[in-house]
Design an enzyme around this catalytic site. Structure first.
Site, mmCIF file in Angstrom:
data_model
loop_
_atom_site.group_PDB
_atom_site.id
_atom_site.type_symbol
_atom_site.label_atom_id
_atom_site.label_comp_id
_atom_site.label_asym_id
_atom_site.label_seq_id
_atom_site.Cartn_x
_atom_site.Cartn_y
_atom_site.Cartn_z
ATOM 1 N N THR A 1 0.833 -1.199 0.000
ATOM 2 C CA THR A 1 0.000 0.000 0.000
ATOM 3 C C THR A 1 0.867 1.248 0.000
ATOM 4 O O THR A 1 1.995 1.239 0.511
ATOM 5 C CB THR A 1 -0.883 0.043 1.266
ATOM 6 O OG1 THR A 1 -0.044 0.020 2.431
ATOM 7 C CG2 THR A 1 -1.821 -1.137 1.318
ATOM 8 N N ARG B 1 16.038 -13.548 38.341
ATOM 9 C CA ARG B 1 16.633 -14.801 38.817
ATOM 10 C C ARG B 1 15.611 -15.622 39.598
ATOM 11 O O ARG B 1 15.553 -16.830 39.483
ATOM 12 C CB ARG B 1 17.841 -14.512 39.698
ATOM 13 C CG ARG B 1 19.085 -14.088 38.916
ATOM 14 C CD ARG B 1 20.283 -14.020 39.828
ATOM 15 N NE ARG B 1 20.092 -13.043 40.896
ATOM 16 C CZ ARG B 1 20.751 -13.041 42.050
ATOM 17 N NH1 ARG B 1 21.625 -13.990 42.306
ATOM 18 N NH2 ARG B 1 20.526 -12.105 42.956
ATOM 19 N N LYS C 1 -5.716 -15.167 12.903
ATOM 20 C CA LYS C 1 -6.735 -16.204 13.028
ATOM 21 C C LYS C 1 -6.423 -17.376 12.115
ATOM 22 O O LYS C 1 -6.566 -18.541 12.496
ATOM 23 C CB LYS C 1 -8.112 -15.631 12.702
ATOM 24 C CG LYS C 1 -9.217 -16.691 12.735
ATOM 25 C CD LYS C 1 -10.597 -16.091 12.561
ATOM 26 C CE LYS C 1 -11.658 -17.190 12.612
ATOM 27 N NZ LYS C 1 -13.037 -16.647 12.577
ATOM 28 N N ARG D 1 -5.388 10.096 57.546
ATOM 29 C CA ARG D 1 -4.782 8.823 57.935
ATOM 30 C C ARG D 1 -3.809 8.369 56.853
ATOM 31 O O ARG D 1 -4.011 8.646 55.670
ATOM 32 C CB ARG D 1 -5.873 7.769 58.140
ATOM 33 C CG ARG D 1 -5.379 6.491 58.806
ATOM 34 C CD ARG D 1 -6.511 5.498 58.968
ATOM 35 N NE ARG D 1 -6.893 4.908 57.684
ATOM 36 C CZ ARG D 1 -7.904 4.050 57.530
ATOM 37 N NH1 ARG D 1 -8.648 3.708 58.576
ATOM 38 N NH2 ARG D 1 -8.176 3.553 56.337
ATOM 39 N N ASP E 1 -1.244 3.737 78.003
ATOM 40 C CA ASP E 1 -1.056 3.188 76.661
ATOM 41 C C ASP E 1 -0.105 4.097 75.876
ATOM 42 O O ASP E 1 0.721 4.793 76.483
ATOM 43 C CB ASP E 1 -2.411 3.039 75.947
ATOM 44 C CG ASP E 1 -2.407 1.930 74.894
ATOM 45 O OD1 ASP E 1 -1.947 2.206 73.778
ATOM 46 O OD2 ASP E 1 -2.843 0.807 75.193
ATOM 47 N N HIS F 1 13.697 -3.615 53.499
ATOM 48 C CA HIS F 1 12.430 -4.344 53.385
ATOM 49 C C HIS F 1 11.240 -3.393 53.223
ATOM 50 O O HIS F 1 10.224 -3.519 53.898
ATOM 51 C CB HIS F 1 12.235 -5.262 54.583
ATOM 52 C CG HIS F 1 13.252 -6.359 54.668
ATOM 53 N ND1 HIS F 1 13.501 -7.239 53.638
ATOM 54 C CD2 HIS F 1 14.110 -6.700 55.661
ATOM 55 C CE1 HIS F 1 14.450 -8.083 53.989
ATOM 56 N NE2 HIS F 1 14.854 -7.775 55.211
#
Length: 545
Positions: free
Chosen positions: A51, A233, A155, A541, A499, A297
């Protein structure tokens, strides 16, 4: 059998293939390596149908080309919207060569079969991410004929080889030259073709949603286009296989972050390396002043901001040198020779002798000498250069059988109000400490407590099932330096007397910052008033699970 696989069909007499003509259809926006492909197919005896611009490029490379309109007997029309959408093209692609009535139908209408289809699509992704374009321009860059050709060929891949990636041209030519009968090769190309179209449609869908529903964050359905960047790994543990994928969503273009970081040195990144580096980079990117963040971590165990970045680095490590060893160090400033040398030679504050070891160093840039010096620390040290993480991203997280989606937590101290709840108001430096601690605590796993003073984290407690235990860990790390410091909690304190709040007051904290919202908030206020401690509520929060 081999000749059939290479393209010679068993079509009835009268069709192109029946006369031994093998046909390849080529229509490309990205014409990389087109000349090699065209000449290679021509050498193998293929008749090439093409094309517009692709045909011109092939002819310029000395390849004989038949233009599509010579097959369809219909001109390109509607400004190029209709080129290949014609039975003479799609019939030749979709016809099953093992079905006699398919081949009879082609013969009746004078349609030849196609054996190879090579197509890639209008650069929609590049167009809509290159800057502001009009809606109409975006629409015109949505490819219709290309995806239709690709899907049809994929397909019918048992009979038609479909290629969408120029990197596959050599393998295609080798396959055809060897006259192989390898259905796995065909299926792999078909899978790649459908995946190519799926990713393309994902970009179009995302773009249209944003054009039509600018105020709605969560579409009824959406697709995330992922592209394999590397196999790892292993995963979190050696018995788990893992890989890293880049996200090609339009919303993440120029978003920065660890996924697009450049690795200048060191071992390949591991699964856990990516998680830790992401946590460190997201945290350090929050700060405006020169800052160093140390992560272990996924939790920041040391954070410090100073105009002198060397001092910030020393203070960040000092916050928890035991955890910092083997961790990730992130900076929001360019690493020069002096800083690189300090990172390379710095001894652990724990004993004054052990040279600090890190898995990763990440920064927005490095001077030439800084990078050279840092590479000398270790052959395995991963050195990453990253762009600042973007704001306003959609955060996705997998649960079994589904995904959770939420807006990213982008709030900074400047976005909220620290409301005085106690009789004693925090002094200027104390409020500044509270804001610093609050910005740190949003990056610590819940339940999270951070103690900070003078733009430096002194101690943190993370990931405990109860807030009191996290608080005690933070104080144990901060030691005597906690006196007169600020304490930030990621969520409200459910209890005050005997507390966490009272323990914080006993330990000499000057100001406490917490969201508020407990039915016992007044107990926290009364407790702080009793001990002369300032209490501010943030109304926000910062849970992090």
């Amino acid at each position: 059998m081999a000749s059939a696989e290479a393209g010679a069909s068993t079509a009835p007499e009268g069709s192109f293939s029946a006369r031994g003509v093998k046909q390849a259809l080529i229509s490309l926006s990205d014409k990389t390596d087109l000349a090699n492909l065209g000449n290679g197919l021509q050498r193998l005896g293929f008749s090439i149908i093409s094309t517009g611009g692709t045909a011109s490029s092939l002819e310029a490379a000395g390849v004989n080309v038949t233009k599509v309109e010579e097959i369809t007997h219909f001109p390109e029309m509607l400004d190029g919207r209709v080129k290949t959408l014609h039975p003479s093209i799609h019939g030749g692609i979709l016809a099953r060569r093992d079905q006699k009535h398919h081949l009879e139908a082609l013969n009746e209408h004078g349609i030849g079969t196609f054996d190879v289809v090579v197509v890639n699509l209008y650069p929609f992704y590049d167009k809509v991410t290159s800057g502001a374009i009009s809606f109409e321009d975006g629409i015109e860059n949505i490819d219709i004929g290309g995806p239709t050709l690709i899907r049809a060929a994929a397909k019918n891949h048992k009979d038609v080889l479909v290629v969408v990636d120029h990197k596959d041209y050599p393998a295609l030519l080798e396959y055809l030259e060897g006259k192989q009968d390898d259905q796995d090769f065909r299926r792999t190309l078909a899978w790649k073709a459908f995946q190519h179209v799926a990713s393309y449609d994902s970009a179009v869908s995302e773009w249209l949603w944003k054009q039509s529903n600018k105020g709605d964050t969560f579409p009824p359905s959406f697709t995330v286009p992922l592209s394999l960047k590397s196999t790892l790994r292993y995963g979190e543990n050696p018995h788990q296989k893992a890989a890293f994928y880049g996200d090609k969503s339009l919303s993440l273009v120029n978003a920065g972050g660890i996924a697009t970081a450049i690795q200048h040195h060191g071992k390949e990144m591991s699964y856990n390396n990516y998680l830790d580096a992401d946590a460190a980079w997201n945290c350090v990117s929050e700060f405006e002043s020169p800052t160093c963040v140390v992560v272990k971590h996924t939790n920041p165990c040391g954070v410090a901001s100073r105009q002198d970045i060397l001092e910030a680095y020393r203070l960040a490590v000092k916050a928890d040198p035991v955890s910092a060893f083997g961790g990730i160090v992130a900076f929001n400033t360019t690493i020069d020779e002096d800083l690189a040398r300090e990172i390379r030679e710095f001894r652990s504050p724990a004993d004054g002798e052990t040279r600090m070891f890190y898995e990763i160093v990440v920064a927005p840039g490095y001077t030439k000498k800084g990078l050279e010096v840092l590479k000398g620390k270790s052959k395995t040290l991963r050195i990453l250069e990253a762009k600042p993480s973007g704001k306003g991203m959609l955060s996705l997280r997998q649960v079994n059988g589904g995904w959770l989606a939420q807006e990213s937590d982008d709030l900074t101290p400047e976005d909220i109000t620290f409301t005085k709840m106690s009789e004693r108001a925090p002094e200027g430096s104390e409020l500044s400490d509270a804001k610093f601690a609050w910005l740190c605590v949003k990056h610590v796993k819940s339940n999270a407590i951070v103690i900070a003073k003078n733009n430096c984290m002194l101690g943190m407690g993370s990931g405990q099932p109860n807030r009191l235990e996290s608080l005690r860990i933070a104080f144990r790390k901060a030691g005597e330096e906690a006196k007169g410091a600020a304490l930030a909690s990621d969520a409200f304190f459910p209890f005050a007397w005997n507390d966490a709040v009272e323990e914080a007051c006993h330990s000499g904290i000057a100001v406490i910052a917490e969201p508020g919202g407990s039915i016992r908030d007044q107990d926290a206020v009364d407790c702080c008033n009793k001990y002369g401690v300032s209490l501010v509520f943030t109304g926000v929060r910062h849970f992090r699970h």
